[in-house]
Scaffold this active site. Structure first.
Site, PDB file in Angstrom:
ATOM      1  CE  LYS A  54      30.150  89.940  14.768  1.00  0.00           C
ATOM      2  NZ  LYS A  54      31.245  88.994  14.982  1.00  0.00           N
ATOM      3  CD  GLN A  98      34.065  87.523  13.198  1.00  0.00           C
ATOM      4  OE1 GLN A  98      33.618  88.531  13.753  1.00  0.00           O
ATOM      5  NE2 GLN A  98      33.381  86.400  13.124  1.00  0.00           N
ATOM      6  CG  ASP A 121      34.010  89.181  20.967  1.00  0.00           C
ATOM      7  OD1 ASP A 121      32.813  89.014  20.729  1.00  0.00           O
ATOM      8  OD2 ASP A 121      34.920  89.047  20.134  1.00  0.00           O
TER       9      ASP A 121
HETATM   10  N1  GUN Z   1      33.454  84.344  15.468  1.00  0.00           N
HETATM   11  C1  GUN Z   1      32.208  83.788  15.533  1.00  0.00           C
HETATM   12  N2  GUN Z   1      31.479  84.395  16.492  1.00  0.00           N
HETATM   13  C2  GUN Z   1      32.268  85.352  17.043  1.00  0.00           C
HETATM   14  C3  GUN Z   1      32.069  86.296  18.088  1.00  0.00           C
HETATM   15  O1  GUN Z   1      31.017  86.396  18.723  1.00  0.00           O
HETATM   16  N3  GUN Z   1      33.142  87.099  18.358  1.00  0.00           N
HETATM   17  C4  GUN Z   1      34.325  86.988  17.704  1.00  0.00           C
HETATM   18  N4  GUN Z   1      35.318  87.787  18.055  1.00  0.00           N
HETATM   19  N5  GUN Z   1      34.541  86.109  16.726  1.00  0.00           N
HETATM   20  C5  GUN Z   1      33.514  85.302  16.398  1.00  0.00           C
END
Ligand code: GUN
Length: 297
Positions: A54, A98, A121
């Site tokens: 990311k 995350q 998100d």
């Molecule tokens: N863990 C796995 N996929 C995601 C996501 O799209 N966002 C977040 N915050 N955590 C994740």
């Protein structure tokens, strides 16, 4: 018959390219550099890899990007203090914490602190509610990516029966809402669903988001169905000698080999839905930055 393979990577590349062009335009015309903050608590290797990607991808698109790596014993108060600082920082337009968080931490108050405007998100109750109400919202990244791939494979989705297996806030619930908004008839299945194989067999579109390796078998799939595999599960190699050496690989929630013989189209794992998540995250961050700056579009 072998299913058409729905590759996510080329679609994700195209989106990242569009995002980079829009970032360049915002900088040149408005002096605005979209900023993304990613927060990881703990040292889960899979989460570390996602967070790294990311950061790299957002920098490659020309964004301001910060990554906060916190130790696994971080307290709720310390995590909330960091997120509150980021929420107040005008250089940051999107915040992603995350998930999953370590067991001693509660995610909902943290998401609340992000606030709806920086919630790239789509997890904040305001964004989740706006999605259900059919209002403009920041929508969760993986579900948005799934819809893009389904539409690319099938075109118009009107009247199709979509079955979503899994009811998480991150994937199952929002993907069901997006399919409903695209005029599908939607069934949400989960761990307590009675006769899951039969329910799956009734799907024109089957979205698997349960986090259980190869759970969905070939004979659970309607011939010609579109199968979207959101699972990312690490398992030992099939070959016992390699497995004994501790070698692992990534598989989805669908038994891919079996499904390939039955489905009309299917996303592979890896390189299917996975790359779409980051691409949509970048897209959402640009959208959030423009809304915060009052720039239309
Ligand atoms: N863990 C796995 N996929 C995601 C996501 O799209 N966002 C977040 N915050 N955590 C994740």
């Amino acid at each position: 018959m072998t299913a058409e393979i729905i590759e996510g990577a080329p679609v994700a590349e195209r989106i990242c390219g569009e995002v980079a062009a829009e970032v360049a335009r915002l900088k040149a015309e408005h002096g605005l550099q979209p900023g993304l903050a990613v927060v990881l608590v703990g040292d889960d290797p899979a989460s570390q890899a996602y967070v790294k990607s990311k950061g790299e991808r957002s920098r490659a698109a020309g964004m301001h990007s910060v990554t906060h790596l916190l130790p696994g014993d971080t307290t709720q108060a310390a995590l909330e203090a960091l997120v509150a600082d980021l929420a107040a920082d005008p250089a940051i337009h999107g915040i992603l914490v995350q998930l999953p968080l370590p067991g001693h931490l509660d995610e909902m108050p943290v998401i609340e602190l992000i606030g709806p405007d920086k919630d790239v998100d789509g997890l904040h109750v305001v964004n989740a509610g706006r999605l259900v109400a059919g209002l403009p919202a920041l929508v969760a990244c993986t579900p948005t990516g799934c819809l893009m791939l389904i539409k690319a494979a099938l075109g118009d989705l009107t009247g199709k029966h979509a079955v979503v297996v899994g009811r998480s806030l991150l994937v199952g619930k929002p993907v069901a809402q997006l399919l409903l908004a695209a005029d599908c008839t939607v069934t949400m299945a989960h761990s307590k669903t009675v006769d899951l194989p039969s329910v799956c067999r009734s799907a024109d579109i089957l979205v698997a988001a349960v986090g259980r390796p190869r759970m969905i078998r070939g004979d659970w799939i309607k011939p010609g169905a579109c199968v979207i595999d959101v699972g990312i599960n690490r398992v030992p190699f099939d070959n016992p000698e390699q497995a004994a050496l501790g070698k692992t690989k990534i598989v989805g929630d669908v038994n891919y080999k079996e499904a390939l013989q039955v489905a009309g189209s299917i996303t592979p794992v890896p390189k299917g839905v996975g790359p779409m998540t980051v691409a949509v995250l970048l897209h959402n961050t640009v959208l959030a930055a423009k809304r915060q700056a009052g720039i239309p579009g």
